[in-house]
Structures are given as C-alpha cells and as structure tokens.
Scaffold this motif. Structure first.
Motif, PDB file in Angstrom:
ATOM      1  N   VAL A 158       2.801   6.180 -18.313  1.00 23.32           N
ATOM      2  CA  VAL A 158       2.147   5.107 -18.259  1.00 23.32           C
ATOM      3  C   VAL A 158       2.784   3.649 -17.669  1.00 23.32           C
ATOM      4  O   VAL A 158       2.073   3.111 -16.966  1.00 23.32           O
ATOM      5  CB  VAL A 158       1.512   4.848 -19.454  1.00 23.32           C
ATOM      6  N   VAL A 159       4.145   3.710 -18.304  1.00 20.16           N
ATOM      7  CA  VAL A 159       4.864   2.568 -17.749  1.00 20.16           C
ATOM      8  C   VAL A 159       5.061   2.440 -16.213  1.00 20.16           C
ATOM      9  O   VAL A 159       4.877   1.343 -15.587  1.00 20.16           O
ATOM     10  CB  VAL A 159       6.316   2.476 -18.649  1.00 20.16           C
ATOM     11  N   LEU A 160       5.387   3.482 -15.846  1.00 22.92           N
ATOM     12  CA  LEU A 160       5.702   3.775 -14.326  1.00 22.92           C
ATOM     13  C   LEU A 160       4.241   3.587 -13.581  1.00 22.92           C
ATOM     14  O   LEU A 160       4.504   2.673 -12.351  1.00 22.92           O
ATOM     15  CB  LEU A 160       6.372   5.117 -14.072  1.00 22.92           C
ATOM     16  N   LEU A 161       3.205   3.931 -14.055  1.00 21.94           N
ATOM     17  CA  LEU A 161       2.006   3.763 -13.185  1.00 21.94           C
ATOM     18  C   LEU A 161       1.664   2.231 -13.138  1.00 21.94           C
ATOM     19  O   LEU A 161       1.427   1.756 -12.062  1.00 21.94           O
ATOM     20  CB  LEU A 161       0.868   4.397 -13.979  1.00 21.94           C
ATOM     21  N   LEU A 162       1.894   1.611 -14.243  1.00 19.54           N
ATOM     22  CA  LEU A 162       1.631   0.091 -14.403  1.00 19.54           C
ATOM     23  C   LEU A 162       2.649  -0.812 -13.573  1.00 19.54           C
ATOM     24  O   LEU A 162       2.347  -1.509 -12.613  1.00 19.54           O
ATOM     25  CB  LEU A 162       1.678  -0.651 -15.712  1.00 19.54           C
ATOM     26  N   GLY A 163       4.060  -0.059 -13.555  1.00 20.04           N
ATOM     27  CA  GLY A 163       4.960  -0.995 -12.981  1.00 20.04           C
ATOM     28  C   GLY A 163       5.061  -0.690 -11.422  1.00 20.04           C
ATOM     29  O   GLY A 163       4.979  -1.587 -10.524  1.00 20.04           O
ATOM     30  N   LEU A 164       4.619   0.559 -11.054  1.00 24.86           N
ATOM     31  CA  LEU A 164       4.479   0.850  -9.521  1.00 24.86           C
ATOM     32  C   LEU A 164       3.121   0.049  -8.979  1.00 24.86           C
ATOM     33  O   LEU A 164       2.995  -0.262  -7.877  1.00 24.86           O
ATOM     34  CB  LEU A 164       4.423   2.248  -9.220  1.00 24.86           C
ATOM     35  N   GLY A 165       2.030  -0.082  -9.920  1.00 23.04           N
ATOM     36  CA  GLY A 165       0.953  -0.713  -9.578  1.00 23.04           C
ATOM     37  C   GLY A 165       1.108  -2.008  -9.293  1.00 23.04           C
ATOM     38  O   GLY A 165       0.381  -2.395  -8.188  1.00 23.04           O
ATOM     39  N   MET A 166       1.891  -2.643  -9.914  1.00 17.07           N
ATOM     40  CA  MET A 166       2.273  -3.995  -9.724  1.00 17.07           C
ATOM     41  C   MET A 166       2.928  -4.264  -8.283  1.00 17.07           C
ATOM     42  O   MET A 166       2.913  -5.288  -7.562  1.00 17.07           O
ATOM     43  CB  MET A 166       3.229  -4.530 -10.831  1.00 17.07           C
ATOM     44  N   LEU A 167       3.806  -3.398  -8.225  1.00 17.82           N
ATOM     45  CA  LEU A 167       4.473  -3.222  -6.929  1.00 17.82           C
ATOM     46  C   LEU A 167       3.808  -3.412  -5.632  1.00 17.82           C
ATOM     47  O   LEU A 167       3.864  -4.019  -4.585  1.00 17.82           O
ATOM     48  CB  LEU A 167       5.602  -2.060  -6.939  1.00 17.82           C
ATOM     49  N   ILE A 168       2.918  -2.310  -5.626  1.00 19.47           N
ATOM     50  CA  ILE A 168       1.918  -2.072  -4.534  1.00 19.47           C
ATOM     51  C   ILE A 168       0.754  -3.187  -4.469  1.00 19.47           C
ATOM     52  O   ILE A 168       0.090  -3.068  -3.228  1.00 19.47           O
ATOM     53  CB  ILE A 168       1.378  -0.763  -4.424  1.00 19.47           C
ATOM     54  N   GLY A 169       0.490  -3.817  -5.594  1.00 21.69           N
ATOM     55  CA  GLY A 169      -0.742  -4.677  -5.661  1.00 21.69           C
ATOM     56  C   GLY A 169      -0.746  -6.042  -5.006  1.00 21.69           C
ATOM     57  O   GLY A 169       0.192  -6.202  -4.133  1.00 21.69           O
ATOM     58  N   PRO A 170      -1.709  -6.499  -4.963  1.00 24.42           N
ATOM     59  CA  PRO A 170      -1.826  -8.210  -4.341  1.00 24.42           C
ATOM     60  C   PRO A 170      -0.819  -8.998  -4.530  1.00 24.42           C
ATOM     61  O   PRO A 170      -0.681  -9.836  -4.042  1.00 24.42           O
ATOM     62  CB  PRO A 170      -3.080  -8.655  -4.469  1.00 24.42           C
ATOM     63  N   PHE A 171      -0.157  -9.025  -5.796  1.00 28.04           N
ATOM     64  CA  PHE A 171       1.003  -9.981  -6.136  1.00 28.04           C
ATOM     65  C   PHE A 171       2.433  -9.137  -5.944  1.00 28.04           C
ATOM     66  O   PHE A 171       3.439  -9.799  -6.224  1.00 28.04           O
ATOM     67  CB  PHE A 171       0.864 -10.141  -7.646  1.00 28.04           C
ATOM     68  N   GLY A 172       2.118  -7.888  -5.170  1.00 29.90           N
ATOM     69  CA  GLY A 172       3.663  -7.267  -5.153  1.00 29.90           C
ATOM     70  C   GLY A 172       3.717  -7.186  -3.396  1.00 29.90           C
ATOM     71  O   GLY A 172       3.550  -8.247  -2.568  1.00 29.90           O
ATOM     72  N   LEU A 173       3.732  -6.122  -2.805  1.00 28.36           N
ATOM     73  CA  LEU A 173       4.011  -5.627  -1.322  1.00 28.36           C
ATOM     74  C   LEU A 173       2.341  -5.715  -0.603  1.00 28.36           C
ATOM     75  O   LEU A 173       2.568  -5.736   0.551  1.00 28.36           O
ATOM     76  CB  LEU A 173       4.655  -4.372  -1.317  1.00 28.36           C
ATOM     77  N   THR A 174       1.373  -5.940  -1.238  1.00 29.25           N
ATOM     78  CA  THR A 174       0.084  -5.968  -1.155  1.00 29.25           C
ATOM     79  C   THR A 174      -0.169  -4.749  -0.168  1.00 29.25           C
ATOM     80  O   THR A 174      -0.827  -4.877   0.798  1.00 29.25           O
ATOM     81  CB  THR A 174      -0.207  -7.091   0.026  1.00 29.25           C
ATOM     82  N   LEU A 175       0.262  -3.391  -0.428  1.00 26.88           N
ATOM     83  CA  LEU A 175      -0.013  -2.264   0.154  1.00 26.88           C
ATOM     84  C   LEU A 175      -1.547  -1.641  -0.282  1.00 26.88           C
ATOM     85  O   LEU A 175      -1.943  -0.780   0.371  1.00 26.88           O
ATOM     86  CB  LEU A 175       0.921  -1.180  -0.327  1.00 26.88           C
ATOM     87  N   ALA A 176      -2.217  -2.296  -1.344  1.00 28.55           N
ATOM     88  CA  ALA A 176      -3.168  -1.897  -2.047  1.00 28.55           C
ATOM     89  C   ALA A 176      -4.039  -2.913  -2.797  1.00 28.55           C
ATOM     90  O   ALA A 176      -3.454  -3.710  -3.406  1.00 28.55           O
ATOM     91  CB  ALA A 176      -3.136  -0.690  -3.010  1.00 28.55           C
ATOM     92  N   VAL A 177      -5.484  -2.821  -2.447  1.00 20.58           N
ATOM     93  CA  VAL A 177      -6.227  -3.892  -3.202  1.00 20.58           C
ATOM     94  C   VAL A 177      -7.293  -3.109  -3.994  1.00 20.58           C
ATOM     95  O   VAL A 177      -7.720  -2.000  -3.290  1.00 20.58           O
ATOM     96  CB  VAL A 177      -6.808  -4.903  -2.188  1.00 20.58           C
ATOM     97  N   GLU A 178      -8.023  -3.840  -4.687  1.00 18.96           N
ATOM     98  CA  GLU A 178      -9.008  -3.267  -5.269  1.00 18.96           C
ATOM     99  C   GLU A 178     -10.543  -3.563  -4.600  1.00 18.96           C
ATOM    100  O   GLU A 178     -10.589  -4.646  -4.009  1.00 18.96           O
ATOM    101  CB  GLU A 178      -9.327  -3.559  -6.816  1.00 18.96           C
ATOM    102  N   GLY A 179     -11.399  -2.705  -4.410  1.00 19.82           N
ATOM    103  CA  GLY A 179     -12.594  -2.833  -3.898  1.00 19.82           C
ATOM    104  C   GLY A 179     -13.703  -2.097  -4.691  1.00 19.82           C
ATOM    105  O   GLY A 179     -13.141  -1.645  -5.691  1.00 19.82           O
ATOM    106  N   PRO A 180     -14.758  -2.180  -4.538  1.00 16.99           N
ATOM    107  CA  PRO A 180     -15.864  -1.701  -5.149  1.00 16.99           C
ATOM    108  C   PRO A 180     -15.773  -0.131  -5.665  1.00 16.99           C
ATOM    109  O   PRO A 180     -15.878   0.135  -6.753  1.00 16.99           O
ATOM    110  CB  PRO A 180     -17.449  -1.817  -4.489  1.00 16.99           C
ATOM    111  N   PRO A 181     -15.474   0.678  -4.539  1.00 16.57           N
ATOM    112  CA  PRO A 181     -15.104   2.088  -4.968  1.00 16.57           C
ATOM    113  C   PRO A 181     -14.033   2.473  -5.772  1.00 16.57           C
ATOM    114  O   PRO A 181     -14.252   3.231  -6.718  1.00 16.57           O
ATOM    115  CB  PRO A 181     -14.913   2.645  -3.418  1.00 16.57           C
TER     116      PRO A 181
END
Length: 406
Positions: free
Chosen positions: A33-56
């Motif tokens: 769970v820790v790694l999922l959260l940490g890597l999610g922060m890394l790829i998210g809009p406040f990190g590398l912006t590789l992934a963003v949330e959309g309706p789906p």
C-alpha cells in the motif's frame, strides 16, 4: 495532459511494480500500500504528470474504495463489536472524538487552525480498508492482534462517517439524523433476503449455488449489486460511499457467517487484482508534497495531533483497561495503537466535504491529506517492527503467547 488511456497504463504499471518491489524488501517492512501511494504521487499531477484522473478512472477508484470497505466490513463479525472488547473499542473511539474536539477547539481559539470540526473528525479515523491488505499479507486477520485492530478500525471508520453526516455540510443535525435513519432502514431491509439465503434449499438458493461454479458467478454478481445499490442510496442521500460499503460488508457477513473460501478468493481477485490498486494509486496522485513543504510546522502538528487524539487512547485501552487477560503488553499495545492511528480515506472524504462547503482551505486540506498519507506510509511499518518476531501470524484464538487486546 495525459489521456485516460495513457493514465490507466501508468496506473497499471504501478499496480504491477509495487507488489514486486514490496516482495524484494526484507521482512516486507514496506507494505505494498505504501508503494502504491508513493508511486502514485510520483506519476501524478504533482509529480511527473504521467497520469491524471478522469471520469473513467474516478469511477474505477470509487469502485475500488467501495470494494475495499466491503471486504473490511465482511472481515468483522457483528457479535465482536457488541461484545465486551467491542464495546471497549467503541468507548475508546468516543474518547478519541472528545479529546480531538478539545484539542482543535483550543487551536481554533488561538487562531491556529480552520475547519476545526472537520479536523477533529479526521483525527479519530482509522483506515481499516487500507490496513486490511497489510493485515492479510502479514497473516494477522485471524490473530488476536489483528482482531483488536479490526475492532478499533471498525469504530474508527463508522464513527467518523456518522459524525461527518451529522456535523458537516449544510444540513442541520436533526435532518442529518433522519437521513441516517432512512439509510439504516434500507440496509435493514436488504438484510432480509440475505438471512433467507443463509439457510434452506429453495430453488433460488440452489440456482445461486449452481451459479457459483459456472461462468455466471451469481454470488459475485449479487455482491456487486448489493454494493452498487447501497452506494446509489448513499449518493441520493448525500452520504459517503464508505458507509454504504461497510453496510454491504456487514450484510454479506450475515449471509455467510462462516465465510466461503472459494467465494472470498473470487471477490478478492476482483478487488485486489484490479479495483483496489487503482484507488490507492489515485489517492497518491492527489497528494501535493509542495503544500507540505510550504507548511512543515502545520504538517508536523497534525501528525502529533493524530498520535495524541487517536493512538494514545487506543494504547491506554489496550494496555491498561479491561480484565488482565484482555490486555496487551506495552510493545504490542503500542503496535495496536499505531495501526489504529493509520488514516487516509476518511481524511480525504472529510477534507473534500469541508473544502466544498468553504469550512477549510485547500492548503489546509492538502496538509491534512498529506499527514494522513504519512500515517499510512510510516505507522504500519513501525507497528510491524514493534511486533517483531512475536508477531502472531499463526496465533490461535484459544492459545495466547500474547494477551488478548481490546
């Protein structure tokens, strides 16, 4: 801006990488769970912006949250919540809430915090759904420590959800209470078919059992229908999905009081194989580390408040209250307290409601969510270290090298 398909690709990559990395770490000290959260922060809009949330992706995340808490509710036997240790866990949560209100009132009077009601509720939460994968991976769900964490966690999830419905938002307390009673009435009505299906050999029950061994997978579909139905009712009543998911889990436990290994394996395959990782990764994507960097003092203060308002009362209850056979030693009691102080999903829900109603600033919400995420990152790991070699992975219910907990 990444597309939905590209975002889902990166989320899927994280979902595969996290358990592999967790397995390579000695003693699995860093939970998946820790790694999922940490890597999610890394790829998210406040990190590398590789992934963003959309309706789906938001829909998959909501379903993941629902399945997570459905399984958490299913793990808890209702009789344990109203037994001696269960009542003690409930009183402990009420103590946490009173202490949290006292602390936040003092800080609000000094002009240190805003949204004191929301902050107080958030301080008392336990991320039982988040802890469930950690407990399962550690083999603790059937041990006495795990059962204690489940009891405290059940009240640490349901209590804040009820408090949110009554104390936050634009509705008055009386209207909110009536809405909760309406939801409870709907949930009770849905328990009737569950109780009828539990015994007997009606043609419907025979058909459901037959469907369990075919491509129909009727019990799994019925479970998803139950979750979606209660989620719809909660949405229409403007209640949080966590309440609906927990209620679905309790109803499912009434239908299967002794459990069913094959059914549970199929349900967990859907949950932990697809939906739950999406929820954790997207939760990490929502964390803004820069907000924490701008307010390090507030961040540290919130962490301290969580430990004082939630961990301290649970430690006292686990170590000193109840008959001698119901107490833990200092080290194990501290581990239970750290597990109970782990929070995130309810904190996210509370801050979302408070920001929408204008009671809390987005900056304060980011700090609070960041502190909640930090508890998930650190506290289960510290609890595991405290348990050490004595962690009761194979502890029986009747035997006890470690005393039972509250």
């Amino acid at each position: 801006m990444p597309s939905v398909a590209e975002s889902l690709l990166w989320i899927s990559i994280v979902a595969v990488v996290a358990p592999i990395v967790a397995g390579l770490i000695p003693r699995r000290l860093v939970p998946e769970v820790v790694l999922l959260l940490g890597l999610g922060m890394l790829i998210g809009p406040f990190g590398l912006t590789l992934a963003v949330e959309g309706p789906p992706i938001e829909l998959l995340s909501e379903l993941g949250l629902g399945m997570l808490f459905l399984l958490a509710g299913f793990e808890i036997k209702p009789a344990e919540l109203i037994g001696r240790a269960g009542r003690r866990a409930g009183l402990t949560w009420l103590t946490c809430l009173g202490l949290a209100f006292a602390l936040t009132a003092l800080l609000a009077a000094a002009g240190v915090v805003d949204g004191e009601v929301a902050l107080a509720i958030a301080l008392t939460s336990t991320a039982l759904g988040t802890l469930l994968p950690i407990l399962k991976d550690s083999g603790m769900t059937t041990g006495r420590v795990g059962e204690s964490v489940l009891r405290h966690g059940a009240y640490g999830e349901l209590g804040p959800v009820v408090a949110m419905a009554l104390l936050l938002g634009t509705r008055g307390a009386t209207t909110s209470l009536l809405i909760l009673l309406v939801f409870a009435a709907v949930a009770l009505l849905l328990t009737i078919p569950s109780l009828r299906l539990r015994g007997g050999n009606s043609w419907l029950l025979v058909h459901i059992r037959h469907g369990a061994e075919s491509t129909s997978q009727t019990p799994v579909r019925l479970t998803l229908l139950l979750l979606v139905t209660l989620s719809f009712v909660a949405h229409e009543l403007d209640l949080d999905i966590v309440l609906a998911a927990f209620a679905a889990g309790f109803i499912l436990r009434l239908a299967l009081p002794d459990g069913d290994e094959r059914f549970e394996a199929r349900l967990e395959g859907i949950a932990f194989g697809l939906l739950v990782p999406v929820f954790f990764v997207t939760s990490g994507m929502a964390i803004d580390p820069r907000a924490i960097g701008r307010n390090p003092g507030a961040f540290a203060a919130v962490l301290a408040l969580i430990l004082i308002a939630r961990a301290l009362p649970v430690f006292i209850a686990s170590r000193f209250l109840g008959p001698p056979q119901d107490r833990f030693d200092t080290r194990v009691g501290a581990a239970v307290a750290l597990f109970a102080a782990t929070g995130l999903p309810i904190i996210v829900a509370v801050t979302s409601v408070s920001v929408s109603s204008g009671e809390m600033s987005t900056e304060s919400a980011s700090v609070l969510v960041g502190a909640g995420a930090t508890t998930v990152l650190l506290l289960p790991m510290l609890a595991t270290v405290l348990l050490g070699r004595s962690q009761p992975r194979n502890e029986s219910r009747s035997g006890a090298d470690t005393p039972t907990g509250s």
